[in-house]
Scaffold this active site. Structure first.
Site, mmCIF file in Angstrom:
data_model
loop_
_atom_site.group_PDB
_atom_site.id
_atom_site.type_symbol
_atom_site.label_atom_id
_atom_site.label_comp_id
_atom_site.label_asym_id
_atom_site.label_seq_id
_atom_site.Cartn_x
_atom_site.Cartn_y
_atom_site.Cartn_z
ATOM 1 N N HIS A 94 15.163 13.680 -52.511
ATOM 2 C CA HIS A 94 15.069 15.133 -52.627
ATOM 3 C C HIS A 94 15.670 15.816 -51.399
ATOM 4 O O HIS A 94 16.431 16.787 -51.516
ATOM 5 C CB HIS A 94 13.593 15.517 -52.781
ATOM 6 C CG HIS A 94 13.331 16.987 -52.906
ATOM 7 N ND1 HIS A 94 13.258 17.634 -54.120
ATOM 8 C CD2 HIS A 94 13.134 17.947 -51.966
ATOM 9 C CE1 HIS A 94 13.012 18.919 -53.925
ATOM 10 N NE2 HIS A 94 12.937 19.130 -52.619
ATOM 11 N N GLU A 95 15.358 15.307 -50.211
ATOM 12 C CA GLU A 95 15.867 15.921 -48.980
ATOM 13 C C GLU A 95 17.370 15.676 -48.817
ATOM 14 O O GLU A 95 18.104 16.566 -48.369
ATOM 15 C CB GLU A 95 15.097 15.382 -47.768
ATOM 16 C CG GLU A 95 13.609 15.701 -47.774
ATOM 17 C CD GLU A 95 13.327 17.197 -47.882
ATOM 18 O OE1 GLU A 95 14.148 18.002 -47.430
ATOM 19 O OE2 GLU A 95 12.267 17.552 -48.432
ATOM 20 N N GLU A 121 15.072 23.979 -55.246
ATOM 21 C CA GLU A 121 14.091 22.905 -55.349
ATOM 22 C C GLU A 121 14.281 22.106 -56.631
ATOM 23 O O GLU A 121 14.239 20.875 -56.632
ATOM 24 C CB GLU A 121 12.673 23.481 -55.277
ATOM 25 C CG GLU A 121 12.266 23.967 -53.906
ATOM 26 C CD GLU A 121 12.246 22.862 -52.874
ATOM 27 O OE1 GLU A 121 11.726 21.766 -53.182
ATOM 28 O OE2 GLU A 121 12.765 23.067 -51.768
ATOM 29 N N HIS A 167 19.149 18.231 -50.869
ATOM 30 C CA HIS A 167 19.268 19.542 -50.216
ATOM 31 C C HIS A 167 20.494 19.569 -49.292
ATOM 32 O O HIS A 167 21.233 20.560 -49.241
ATOM 33 C CB HIS A 167 18.019 19.844 -49.394
ATOM 34 C CG HIS A 167 16.876 20.403 -50.183
ATOM 35 N ND1 HIS A 167 17.004 21.499 -51.010
ATOM 36 C CD2 HIS A 167 15.569 20.041 -50.246
ATOM 37 C CE1 HIS A 167 15.833 21.777 -51.557
ATOM 38 N NE2 HIS A 167 14.950 20.904 -51.129
#
Length: 262
Positions: free
Chosen positions: A136-137, A199, A140
Site C-alpha cells: 500500500h505504501e 487510498e 502511494h
C-alpha cells in the site's frame, strides 16, 4: 466579471498543461509540482524525521520489514521496467525502517522512503500481512500521490484568489461567509475525496504489487479486518480514508481481477 476571467483562465491553463497518468491504473492525475521539487522537500523532511525517530531494537521485526519491503520494491521495479515505465521511479532510492512507536500506522515519503511503526506490527502475523501495508505504501510512492496532493493545494489557492476577486465589491460579512463556504467546499468537496481516492487506488495497486511479489492477496482482507477493530468511527465524508466496510468490500472485489490480470 472581467476581473474573474483572468484568474480562471490561469487555473485552466495550469490544469490543461499539467496532467499525467498513474502507473498501473492509468488514471489521469493533476501534477502542477515537479518531481524534483517534491523529492527535494520530502528528503529534507525525511532526514529531519529520522534524526529524531528511534529505530526499533527488535531485530526480527526490523529484518521482516526490510525483507518484505525489498521483495515488493524489486517486483514493482521489474514490472515497471517490463512495461516501459521505469522512468516513473528513476529517482527513487528505497528505504524501509521500523521505528519505535505504539501508533498503529505506517507512512511513505516520495522517493520510496517508507516507515512502519512498531504498533502496527502487533497486528501482523505473517509476511503476507506485512506485504499489505508495504504494498500500500509503495503504491502511494509509485502513484505520486504526494505530488498530486500538493498540486491540489496549489490549485485550491488559485481558486481562493479567483473567489477573492469575484467577491471584492461585496460587504465584508458577505466576503467572510463566501470564504468560509469555499474553505469547507475545498476541504470536504475536493481535498478529502481525492485523498480517499488515493487510498483506494493504493489499496488496488498494493494488491498488484503483492501479486507480483508472490504474496497471498487474501491477507489484505484479514489485515484490514483487524485494522477495522482498532480505531474509532469517523463519517466517511469527513475522513481521508474509505470506510472499513467499503475498503474491505472493494479489496474482495478486486482480488479476482488482480490475480487474473497479473
Amino acid at each position: 466579471m472581467k476581473k474573474v476571467i483572468l484568474p480562471l483562465l490561469i487555473v485552466c491553463a495550469f490544469v490543461m498543461q499539467s496532467c499525467s497518468t498513474v502507473a498501473v491504473t492509468g488514471r489521469n492525475q493533476l501534477n502542477l509540482v515537479s518531481d524534483s521539487e517534491v523529492l527535494t522537500a520530502s528528503l529534507t523532511q525525511y532526514s529531519d524525521y529520522m534524526k529524531t525517530a528511534k529505530k526499533s531494537t527488535n531485530a526480527t521485526q526490523t529484518a521482516q520489514v526490510v525483507r518484505v519491503g525489498k521483495k515488493i520494491a524489486a517486483a514493482t521495479e521489474q514490472y515497471l521496467r517490463n512495461n516501459g515505465l521505469a522512468s516513473e521511479i528513476q529517482n527513487f532510492s528505497w528505504e524501509f525502517n521500523l521505528v519505535q512507536s505504539d501508533e498503529v500506522n505506517a507512512f511513505c515519503m516520495p522517493g520510496g522512503k517508507i516507515v512502519v511503526y512498531e504498533g502496527i506490527m502487533k497486528l501482523i502475523s505473517s509476511d503476507d500481512e506485512l506485504a499489505v501495508i508495504i504494498g500500500h505504501e509503495v503504491a502511494h510512492a509509485v502513484a505520486k500521490h504526494s505530488n498530486e496532493r500538493m498540486s491540489q493545494q496549489v490549485l485550491a489557492q488559485y481558486g481562493a484568489q479567483a473567489l477573492s476577486v469575484a467577491m471584492a465589491e461585496k460587504s465584508a460579512v458577505t466576503q467572510q461567509v463566501a470564504n468560509t463556504v469555499y474553505g469547507l467546499g475545498a476541504q470536504y468537496g475536493v481535498m478529502l475525496p481525492f485523498s480517499r481516492k488515493h487510498e483506494s487506488e493504493a489499496d488496488y495497486m498494493g494488491l498488484v504489487f503483492m501479486e507480483l511479489a508472490g504474496y497471498k492477496l487474501e491477507s489484505a482482507v484479514t489485515f484490514w479486518q483487524k485494522m477495522s477493530s482498532q480505531g474509532s468511527y469517523t463519517p466517511e465524508f469527513m475522513s481521508t480514508h474509505p470506510s472499513d466496510t467499503r475498503r474491505i468490500n472493494d479489496i474482495n472485489a478486486a482480488i479476482p481481477e488482480v490475480r487474473q490480470k497479473y
